[in-house]
Design an enzyme around this catalytic site. Structure first.
Site, PDB file in Angstrom:
ATOM      1  N   ALA A  63      71.489  58.225 -57.481  1.00  0.00           N
ATOM      2  CA  ALA A  63      71.277  59.611 -57.086  1.00  0.00           C
ATOM      3  C   ALA A  63      72.547  60.142 -56.428  1.00  0.00           C
ATOM      4  O   ALA A  63      73.503  59.405 -56.186  1.00  0.00           O
ATOM      5  CB  ALA A  63      70.093  59.706 -56.131  1.00  0.00           C
ATOM      6  N   GLY A 102      68.485  55.589 -58.775  1.00  0.00           N
ATOM      7  CA  GLY A 102      67.838  56.608 -59.577  1.00  0.00           C
ATOM      8  C   GLY A 102      68.146  56.490 -61.055  1.00  0.00           C
ATOM      9  O   GLY A 102      67.341  56.901 -61.905  1.00  0.00           O
ATOM     10  N   GLU A 105      65.700  53.993 -62.269  1.00  0.00           N
ATOM     11  CA  GLU A 105      64.366  54.593 -62.223  1.00  0.00           C
ATOM     12  C   GLU A 105      64.160  55.563 -63.388  1.00  0.00           C
ATOM     13  O   GLU A 105      63.077  55.617 -63.971  1.00  0.00           O
ATOM     14  CB  GLU A 105      64.166  55.302 -60.879  1.00  0.00           C
ATOM     15  CG  GLU A 105      64.009  54.309 -59.723  1.00  0.00           C
ATOM     16  CD  GLU A 105      63.806  54.996 -58.394  1.00  0.00           C
ATOM     17  OE1 GLU A 105      62.753  54.784 -57.771  1.00  0.00           O
ATOM     18  OE2 GLU A 105      64.702  55.747 -57.978  1.00  0.00           O
ATOM     19  N   GLU A 125      68.903  50.679 -53.146  1.00  0.00           N
ATOM     20  CA  GLU A 125      68.636  51.643 -52.071  1.00  0.00           C
ATOM     21  C   GLU A 125      68.496  50.994 -50.700  1.00  0.00           C
ATOM     22  O   GLU A 125      68.799  51.614 -49.678  1.00  0.00           O
ATOM     23  CB  GLU A 125      67.370  52.440 -52.383  1.00  0.00           C
ATOM     24  CG  GLU A 125      67.521  53.473 -53.476  1.00  0.00           C
ATOM     25  CD  GLU A 125      67.272  52.913 -54.873  1.00  0.00           C
ATOM     26  OE1 GLU A 125      67.135  53.703 -55.814  1.00  0.00           O
ATOM     27  OE2 GLU A 125      67.220  51.669 -55.027  1.00  0.00           O
TER      28      GLU A 125
END
Length: 687
Positions: A63, A102, A105, A125
């Site tokens: 992200a 991300g 994901e 993370e």
């Protein structure tokens, strides 16, 4: 679609390409056109299958961290993944480079994942004090099983494409031309007709979970968390994936994520993430770097051998110089033994070991350093010895070669002055063991050329080090502040504390170990020798050394170590010695609590950091945090000493330092002007 997301349809396969250099982060300006592209392709009959790929050197590496803690702009990642799961045609993530956070994901929202052989996949993370917030804790266990998912998420360590394939995370691994192979794979999946089952609806691997074994694994992981909240939340989220329906587990993950992202620990860890990147920057841009092809190391002892291994691990050929054939043989044998241990542990293959050993060239002749582009001395910590070495280097090193000293304390300007080329001289302070520890203090001397500094800073990154540029002073940043942290250690003991009480205050704070246990690990004789060289004394530590108590290596130091164990055991003889020394000085013992221990050790640490900022030894307060988090074990969940000062309250630190200054009269407690300024403004800035 946009400059960041494009669509091309080839033989019925739509390729959606994300191009957001350097790491294709999922910023809002990527998410919006990506959502629009997937919405259009979902309803486009010309697209029989969809491949999500990335331009540049990597798949989506996470992200956009700069957006954390700010209002979320829609569409957010979870909405894109939910959209992917509504698409009734094959969706494939084509992964090269890294699929992290991300990025992974998003790939878990696809029906299939294919990867290039060299790709890495992970959910890191936790290293930012967070857990995966886009469904990673709920979807990953459904693919690889709860135990494997827990290990990946709590460690944050990426796995290889081959391991991912074996675990069920990746459906195919290709050696070349990933995009062409992904298109072919997509065509085959479209022709096959299904069934296309989103990961959210796959429960077979969860049903296989041994709950008792999982809970034991989670408990073991919790023991190593050392006060960090994120690993525990990660374990809780994966446990929810097993116990709760999908949507409830997803909602619980989000609630945990929101709590963590707003907390001090994640703020601290995100601060360190950006601080590491800032610390490596050299102020002058567009400098031509010097070519570094071969490394010379002078000294094949513990430090020199470790530095040599660090460069060999980075693929650099190394000339290792010693004073005698015997010392050289011993040094090379130790290096081979260290690599053999790595092979036995499975962290290195025998082939890789042989490749690295093949990079070493041993010598006892300074003339053999003539073809080296960077030469690092790692000899005894004595100014006369080091100046002699640099004088000899001056005669043999090629023009433009960078000459570095690995000194921990000594004046790099004085060392540079012993050569005719001070512009080529700087400090490279590695931390022991140098092949393992990440921190590298790069010491900028008065006459160090900017291109030499920039070259070494870049080189540090190439060998996996976290580089921080510092100025010249006794002990630079880390060891100078360490002296301030330890200045009250013996006074605390003489006034009534025990070594184990002080160490417990540190471990409760989050340090891996306290100062007395650390002293035993490093060897008390090292500090003793350094004190004698500077004409200093330490009442208790010197007596221990005079008794031959050097720490773990002698089985006795501040603690006893029985039967070769590394587990410290409180020693009544040491406590009796402490009380005897206190009695000699007329000091009556009193109760000392953990709060006082922290005030008299960590507050001076912050205060010394403030002086370092004022003197320009460190360019930024965050550089100091990077040094302490990577080299000295300062708890990452507190962000380093200068960040922690803000959490603790700088006004309180100033007030308590003033109190102890009045009580003791010792200069270490006198609040620095920059610290007072920080208490007033909330910003670290030189006066």
């Amino acid at each position: 679609m946009s400059n960041f997301v494009s669509i091309a349809i080839e033989n019925g396969v739509a390729v959606v390409t994300i191009d957001n250099p350097p790491v294709n982060a999922l910023s809002f300006h990527v998410r919006k056109p990506l959502y629009e592209a997937l919405t259009a392709l979902r309803d486009d009959p010309a697209a029989k299958a969809i491949v999500i790929a990335c331009a540049g050197r990597t798949f989506i590496a996470g992200a956009d961290i700069t957006e954390f803690g700010k209002p979320v702009e829609q569409p957010e990642l979870r909405a894109i993944i939910a959209l992917l799961e509504t698409i009734a045609k094959p969706t494939i993530a084509a992964i090269h480079g890294t699929a992290l956070g991300g990025g992974l994901e998003l790939a878990l929202g696809c029906h299939f994942r294919v990867a290039e052989r060299g790709a890495k996949l992970g959910l890191p993370e936790v290293k930012l004090g967070l857990l995966p917030g886009g469904g990673g804790t709920v979807r990953l266990p459904r693919l690889v099983g709860a135990a494997k998912a827990l290990g990946m998420i709590v460690s944050g360590t990426p796995i290889s494409a081959g391991e991912a394939k074996a675990a069920g995370l990746v459906d195919a691994v290709f050696d070349s031309d990933l995009l062409a192979e992904a298109i072919r794979f997509a065509s085959e999946m479209a022709a096959g007709g299904g069934p296309l089952i989103p990961i959210r609806d796959r429960n077979d691997r969860l049903a296989e979970t041994d709950i008792g074994a999982f809970d034991r694994q989670a408990t073991d992981l919790a023991r190593t968390a050392r006060g960090l909240e994120a690993p525990l939340s990660c374990a809780e989220a994966v446990r929810n994936a097993i116990a709760l329906p999908f949507d409830e587990a997803l909602a619980a993950e989000r609630a945990l994520f929101i709590k963590l992202v707003a907390g001090d620990q994640s703020r601290a860890q995100r601060h360190l993430f950006f601080a590491e990147r800032e610390a490596a920057k050299v102020p002058v841009k567009d400098l031509q770097r010097r070519r570094i092809a071969r490394i010379g190391i002078i000294g094949a002892g513990t430090m020199g051998g470790g530095i040599a291994m660090a460069f060999a691990n980075g693929g650099f050929p190394v000339t290792l110089l010693e004073t005698s054939e015997e010392a050289l043989r011993h040094g090379l044998a130790t290096i081979e033994k260290n690599y053999a241990v790595s092979v036995s542990r499975g962290s290195l293959t025998e082939e890789a070991k042989q490749q690295r050993l093949g990079l070493f060239k041993g010598s006892t002749d300074y003339a053999d350093l003539a073809d080296c582009d960077l030469i690092i001395e790692a000899v005894f910590e004595d100014m006369a010895v080091k100046k002699e070495v640099f004088g000899r280097l001056d005669a043999v090193a090629r023009p433009g070669a960078i000459l570095a000293t690995n000194t921990s304390y000594l004046d790099v300007n004085e060392i540079a002055a012993s050569t005719s080329r001070p512009q080529d001289v700087l400090g490279m302070h590695f931390f022991s063991p140098a092949n393992v520890m990440k921190l590298l203090e790069i010491v900028r001397a008065d006459k160090t050329a900017p291109d030499a500094l920039a070259t070494v800073t870049d080189l540090a990154r190439r060998i996996g080090k976290v580089a921080v540029v510092v100025g010249v002073c006794h002990g630079f940043v880390g060891n100078r502040m360490l002296s301030a942290r330890g200045a009250e250690n013996e006074a605390l003991l003489l006034e009534g504390a025990t070594p184990s009480q002080v160490d417990k205050a540190f471990t409760d704070f989050g340090w891996p170990m306290g100062p007395f246990q650390m002293g035993d690990l490093a060897g008390l004789d090292i500090g003793w020798r350094n004190r004698k060289a500077r004409g200093q004394t330490a009442v208790i530590a010197d007596t221990l050394c005079e008794q031959g108590r050097f720490g773990q290596k002698t089985g006795r130091g501040w603690y006893r170590y029985e039967g070769g164990s590394r587990e410290p055991v409180a020693d009544p003889e040491v406590e009796a010695l402490i009380r005897a020394k206190a009695t000699e000085r007329g000091i009556a013992p009193r109760a000392i609590d953990a709060e006082e221990i922290i005030e008299r050790t960590l507050y001076p640490l912050v205060n010394e950091g403030a002086k370092i900022i004022e003197e320009g030894i460190a360019a930024r307060a965050s550089d100091i945090d990077v040094v302490w988090a990577n080299g000295y074990g300062f708890p990452v969940g507190k962000g380093g000493p200068m960040f922690w000062a803000g959490l603790e309250g700088a006004a309180r630190i100033v007030e308590r330092l003033g109190y102890w200054h009045r009580q003791t009269g010792r200069a270490t407690f006198e609040p620095a002007p920059v610290l007072r300024r920080f208490a007033e403004t909330g910003r670290w800035e030189a006066l």
